[in-house]
Design a protein around this motif. Structure first.
Motif, PDB file in Angstrom:
ATOM      1  N   ASP A   1       0.835  -1.189   0.000  1.00 41.22           N
ATOM      2  CA  ASP A   1       0.000   0.000   0.000  1.00 41.22           C
ATOM      3  C   ASP A   1       0.877   1.249   0.000  1.00 41.22           C
ATOM      4  OD1 ASP A   1      -3.094   0.245   0.375  1.00 41.22           O
ATOM      5  OD2 ASP A   1      -2.272   1.901   1.557  1.00 41.22           O
ATOM      6  N   VAL A   2       1.931   1.212   0.804  1.00 39.11           N
ATOM      7  CA  VAL A   2       2.861   2.347   0.892  1.00 39.11           C
ATOM      8  C   VAL A   2       3.629   2.521  -0.416  1.00 39.11           C
ATOM      9  CG1 VAL A   2       4.858   3.252   2.146  1.00 39.11           C
ATOM     10  CG2 VAL A   2       3.062   2.017   3.385  1.00 39.11           C
ATOM     11  N   ALA A   3       4.049   1.417  -1.013  1.00 42.40           N
ATOM     12  CA  ALA A   3       4.840   1.485  -2.241  1.00 42.40           C
ATOM     13  C   ALA A   3       4.053   2.102  -3.391  1.00 42.40           C
ATOM     14  CB  ALA A   3       5.328   0.088  -2.625  1.00 42.40           C
ATOM     15  N   VAL A   4       2.766   1.780  -3.480  1.00 41.77           N
ATOM     16  CA  VAL A   4       1.950   2.356  -4.548  1.00 41.77           C
ATOM     17  C   VAL A   4       1.930   3.872  -4.451  1.00 41.77           C
ATOM     18  CG1 VAL A   4      -0.418   2.588  -5.417  1.00 41.77           C
ATOM     19  CG2 VAL A   4       0.510   0.321  -4.918  1.00 41.77           C
ATOM     20  N   THR A   5       1.640   4.389  -3.275  1.00 45.25           N
ATOM     21  CA  THR A   5       1.570   5.840  -3.109  1.00 45.25           C
ATOM     22  C   THR A   5       2.933   6.482  -3.311  1.00 45.25           C
ATOM     23  OG1 THR A   5      -0.242   5.515  -1.561  1.00 45.25           O
ATOM     24  CG2 THR A   5       0.814   7.674  -1.559  1.00 45.25           C
ATOM     25  N   THR A   6       3.992   5.823  -2.844  1.00 45.94           N
ATOM     26  CA  THR A   6       5.347   6.332  -3.059  1.00 45.94           C
ATOM     27  C   THR A   6       5.636   6.492  -4.542  1.00 45.94           C
ATOM     28  OG1 THR A   6       6.121   5.277  -1.026  1.00 45.94           O
ATOM     29  CG2 THR A   6       7.796   5.885  -2.640  1.00 45.94           C
ATOM     30  N   CYS A   7       5.247   5.502  -5.328  1.00 41.50           N
ATOM     31  CA  CYS A   7       5.468   5.567  -6.775  1.00 41.50           C
ATOM     32  C   CYS A   7       4.807   6.794  -7.376  1.00 41.50           C
ATOM     33  CB  CYS A   7       4.941   4.295  -7.432  1.00 41.50           C
ATOM     34  SG  CYS A   7       4.904   4.376  -9.242  1.00 41.50           S
ATOM     35  N   TYR A   8       3.543   7.009  -7.050  1.00 42.04           N
ATOM     36  CA  TYR A   8       2.823   8.104  -7.699  1.00 42.04           C
ATOM     37  C   TYR A   8       3.257   9.472  -7.182  1.00 42.04           C
ATOM     38  CZ  TYR A   8       0.109   4.635 -10.099  1.00 42.04           C
ATOM     39  OH  TYR A   8      -0.250   3.593 -10.912  1.00 42.04           O
ATOM     40  N   LEU A   9       3.695   9.552  -5.936  1.00 44.48           N
ATOM     41  CA  LEU A   9       4.274  10.807  -5.465  1.00 44.48           C
ATOM     42  C   LEU A   9       5.568  11.095  -6.219  1.00 44.48           C
ATOM     43  CD1 LEU A   9       3.760  10.663  -1.593  1.00 44.48           C
ATOM     44  CD2 LEU A   9       2.670  12.239  -3.212  1.00 44.48           C
ATOM     45  N   ALA A  10       6.386  10.068  -6.454  1.00 37.14           N
ATOM     46  CA  ALA A  10       7.619  10.263  -7.221  1.00 37.14           C
ATOM     47  C   ALA A  10       7.313  10.689  -8.651  1.00 37.14           C
ATOM     48  CB  ALA A  10       8.449   8.972  -7.210  1.00 37.14           C
ATOM     49  N   ILE A  11       6.264  10.118  -9.242  1.00 38.87           N
ATOM     50  CA  ILE A  11       5.851  10.540 -10.585  1.00 38.87           C
ATOM     51  C   ILE A  11       5.453  12.014 -10.580  1.00 38.87           C
ATOM     52  CG2 ILE A  11       4.038  10.282 -12.325  1.00 38.87           C
ATOM     53  CD1 ILE A  11       4.113   7.267 -11.789  1.00 38.87           C
ATOM     54  N   ALA A  12       4.655  12.403  -9.585  1.00 36.22           N
ATOM     55  CA  ALA A  12       4.184  13.785  -9.526  1.00 36.22           C
ATOM     56  C   ALA A  12       5.317  14.761  -9.249  1.00 36.22           C
ATOM     57  CB  ALA A  12       3.116  13.918  -8.441  1.00 36.22           C
ATOM     58  N   LEU A  13       6.278  14.350  -8.428  1.00 40.93           N
ATOM     59  CA  LEU A  13       7.341  15.250  -7.991  1.00 40.93           C
ATOM     60  C   LEU A  13       8.619  15.116  -8.809  1.00 40.93           C
ATOM     61  CD1 LEU A  13       6.726  14.703  -4.182  1.00 40.93           C
ATOM     62  CD2 LEU A  13       6.243  16.812  -5.472  1.00 40.93           C
ATOM     63  N   GLY A  14       8.667  14.097  -9.663  1.00 40.93           N
ATOM     64  CA  GLY A  14       9.774  13.973 -10.600  1.00 40.93           C
ATOM     65  C   GLY A  14      10.994  13.236 -10.108  1.00 40.93           C
ATOM     66  N   SER A  15      10.950  12.641  -8.905  1.00 39.05           N
ATOM     67  CA  SER A  15      12.128  11.954  -8.390  1.00 39.05           C
ATOM     68  C   SER A  15      11.759  11.069  -7.208  1.00 39.05           C
ATOM     69  CB  SER A  15      13.190  12.961  -7.939  1.00 39.05           C
ATOM     70  OG  SER A  15      14.268  12.303  -7.296  1.00 39.05           O
ATOM     71  N   PHE A  16      12.395   9.889  -7.158  1.00 37.33           N
ATOM     72  CA  PHE A  16      12.264   9.053  -5.974  1.00 37.33           C
ATOM     73  C   PHE A  16      13.019   9.652  -4.791  1.00 37.33           C
ATOM     74  CE2 PHE A  16      11.271   5.675  -9.113  1.00 37.33           C
ATOM     75  CZ  PHE A  16      10.128   5.168  -8.525  1.00 37.33           C
ATOM     76  N   GLU A  17      13.913  10.604  -5.066  1.00 39.79           N
ATOM     77  CA  GLU A  17      14.721  11.207  -4.012  1.00 39.79           C
ATOM     78  C   GLU A  17      14.221  12.589  -3.599  1.00 39.79           C
ATOM     79  OE1 GLU A  17      18.631  11.135  -5.664  1.00 39.79           O
ATOM     80  OE2 GLU A  17      18.892   8.981  -5.307  1.00 39.79           O
ATOM     81  N   HIS A  18      13.059  12.990  -4.103  1.00 38.84           N
ATOM     82  CA  HIS A  18      12.510  14.293  -3.730  1.00 38.84           C
ATOM     83  C   HIS A  18      12.280  14.341  -2.221  1.00 38.84           C
ATOM     84  CE1 HIS A  18       9.758  17.705  -3.541  1.00 38.84           C
ATOM     85  NE2 HIS A  18      10.116  18.014  -4.788  1.00 38.84           N
ATOM     86  N   GLN A  19      12.491  15.507  -1.631  1.00 37.96           N
ATOM     87  CA  GLN A  19      12.367  15.625  -0.176  1.00 37.96           C
ATOM     88  C   GLN A  19      10.960  15.294   0.320  1.00 37.96           C
ATOM     89  OE1 GLN A  19      13.357  19.634   0.932  1.00 37.96           O
ATOM     90  NE2 GLN A  19      11.733  20.568  -0.286  1.00 37.96           N
ATOM     91  N   LEU A  20       9.939  15.535  -0.497  1.00 41.90           N
ATOM     92  CA  LEU A  20       8.582  15.213  -0.061  1.00 41.90           C
ATOM     93  C   LEU A  20       8.300  13.711  -0.166  1.00 41.90           C
ATOM     94  CD1 LEU A  20       6.485  18.212  -1.416  1.00 41.90           C
ATOM     95  CD2 LEU A  20       7.270  17.778   0.928  1.00 41.90           C
ATOM     96  N   VAL A  21       8.958  13.021  -1.094  1.00 36.69           N
ATOM     97  CA  VAL A  21       8.876  11.562  -1.121  1.00 36.69           C
ATOM     98  C   VAL A  21       9.557  11.002   0.126  1.00 36.69           C
ATOM     99  CG1 VAL A  21       9.520   9.452  -2.362  1.00 36.69           C
ATOM    100  CG2 VAL A  21       8.753  11.474  -3.639  1.00 36.69           C
ATOM    101  N   ASP A  22      10.724  11.559   0.462  1.00 35.56           N
ATOM    102  CA  ASP A  22      11.410  11.137   1.688  1.00 35.56           C
ATOM    103  C   ASP A  22      10.541  11.393   2.919  1.00 35.56           C
ATOM    104  OD1 ASP A  22      13.637  10.389   0.247  1.00 35.56           O
ATOM    105  OD2 ASP A  22      14.774  12.223   0.678  1.00 35.56           O
TER     106      ASP A  22
ATOM    107  N   ALA B   1       8.135   0.398  -5.162  1.00 33.05           N
ATOM    108  CA  ALA B   1       7.618   1.547  -5.916  1.00 33.05           C
ATOM    109  C   ALA B   1       8.167   1.541  -7.335  1.00 33.05           C
ATOM    110  CB  ALA B   1       7.976   2.850  -5.205  1.00 33.05           C
ATOM    111  N   ALA B   2       9.413   1.117  -7.506  1.00 29.10           N
ATOM    112  CA  ALA B   2       9.977   1.000  -8.849  1.00 29.10           C
ATOM    113  C   ALA B   2       9.230  -0.051  -9.665  1.00 29.10           C
ATOM    114  CB  ALA B   2      11.461   0.654  -8.759  1.00 29.10           C
ATOM    115  N   CYS B   3       8.834  -1.143  -9.007  1.00 25.71           N
ATOM    116  CA  CYS B   3       8.023  -2.153  -9.695  1.00 25.71           C
ATOM    117  C   CYS B   3       6.704  -1.545 -10.167  1.00 25.71           C
ATOM    118  CB  CYS B   3       7.744  -3.325  -8.774  1.00 25.71           C
ATOM    119  SG  CYS B   3       9.178  -4.314  -8.321  1.00 25.71           S
TER     120      CYS B   3
END
Length: 316
Positions: free
Chosen positions: A217-238, A262-264
């Protein structure tokens, strides 16, 4: 669509002024404007599951912002019809998360609501609620869809995508197999989280619910936040991953899986959407709504997140 009005009237929906079929999802979703208040009518193979989960949440966490199921005069929530099982629920106010800027307080609110929803569903009986162990979009099916990578993904992204699937097979799948399972919404993406007045106003669409380890459940939301913010390393994803880990009390082994899972989901977001678009062109605009941003994320990311061997070997 006038044949739907009696079903609405039986559930206390009066003075219907407009019916609008969204025409975008696999389910048939009809937005209803009525004098008694706006509601949403769904016709779906998963109506019994969706209604059961919404009722479970209403019973265990009545203040959570999810739709409420309406019953007919006999107390029945789901009605079989020739077009599928039908149920009606209240409309949740707000706009999709994809239509607003993401900022720290909104991330914190998302964490609070999502964690509360995971907890509210924890004791739900999956069999009684008709919840499957997986569906086409559940992350645990990513290896099944690997052939689509060479069919629909851009050539420059294929090596990284295949590497993600190999990591899933070798490391993630064994780690997930050792973790407890529960019923999950499993699709808190940018379309299914609603925002109003600067806060999360609702979580909708329980149609992809599964019984699986809660980290999915967490990974799904992490993926889409990274899509919206442009990076898996964005401070808001963290910020999101750190706070949801604390809110749910994820173990170190669970937390180590969030980004690689989330990468999957990112792989799935590209290949499943593109495959659906080529087979169902009428739905292409809807299913490809994240494609441009997902491709941009792939272009910026290079190598996608992977777990360390030590983290995944510790168990849950």
């Amino acid at each position: 669509m006038h044949d739907l009005v009696p079903h609405l009237a039986a559930r206390g929906v009066s003075d219907v002024t407009a019916l609008r079929d969204t025409g975008s999802e696999t389910d048939r979703t009809v937005l209803v404007a009525a004098g008694s208040g706006p509601v949403v009518l769904k016709l779906s193979e998963s109506s019994r599951m969706q209604a059961a989960l919404l009722q479970a949440v209403a019973a265990s966490a009545p203040t959570l912002p999810v739709p409420r199921v309406l019953h007919d005069e006999h107390g029945v929530a789901v009605t079989p019809t020739d077009d599928g099982d039908l149920f009606v629920m209240t409309a949740v106010p707000g706009v999709p998360l994809e239509d607003v800027d993401v900022w720290p307080a909104l991330v914190d609110d998302l964490v609070d609501v999502q964690a509360a929803l995971v907890i509210a569903l924890h004791d739900t009986d999956a069999a009684a609620a008709h919840v499957p162990a997986e569906n086409d979009w559940s992350i645990e099916t990513v290896a099944r869809h690997e052939p689509l990578i060479d069919q629909v993904a851009d050539e420059r992204h294929r090596p990284a995508m295949h590497a993600v699937v190999e990591v899933f097979r070798a490391e993630l799948a064994p780690a997930l197999a050792a973790m407890p399972r529960q019923v999950l919404h499993a699709d808190a993406n940018l379309s299914n989280v609603l925002v109003a007045d600067g806060a999360v106003s609702g979580v909708i669409d329980f149609g992809d619910a599964i019984e699986a380890p809660r980290v999915l459940d967490v990974a799904v939301t992490t993926c889409y936040l990274a899509i919206a913010l442009g990076s898996f390393e964005h401070q808001l994803v963290d910020r999101y991953t750190a706070r949801i880990t604390a809110a749910l009390g994820l173990s170190p082994a669970e937390a180590a899986l969030v980004l690689p899972l989330a990468a999957c989901r990112l792989v799935q977001a590209v290949v499943l959407a593109r495959d659906t678009a080529r087979h169902e062109p009428a739905r292409a605009d809807y299913v490809l709504r994240y494609d441009r941003a997902a491709v941009a994320l792939l272009d910026r990311t290079g190598a996608l997140p992977t777990p360390s061997t030590n983290s995944t070997s510790k168990g849950a």
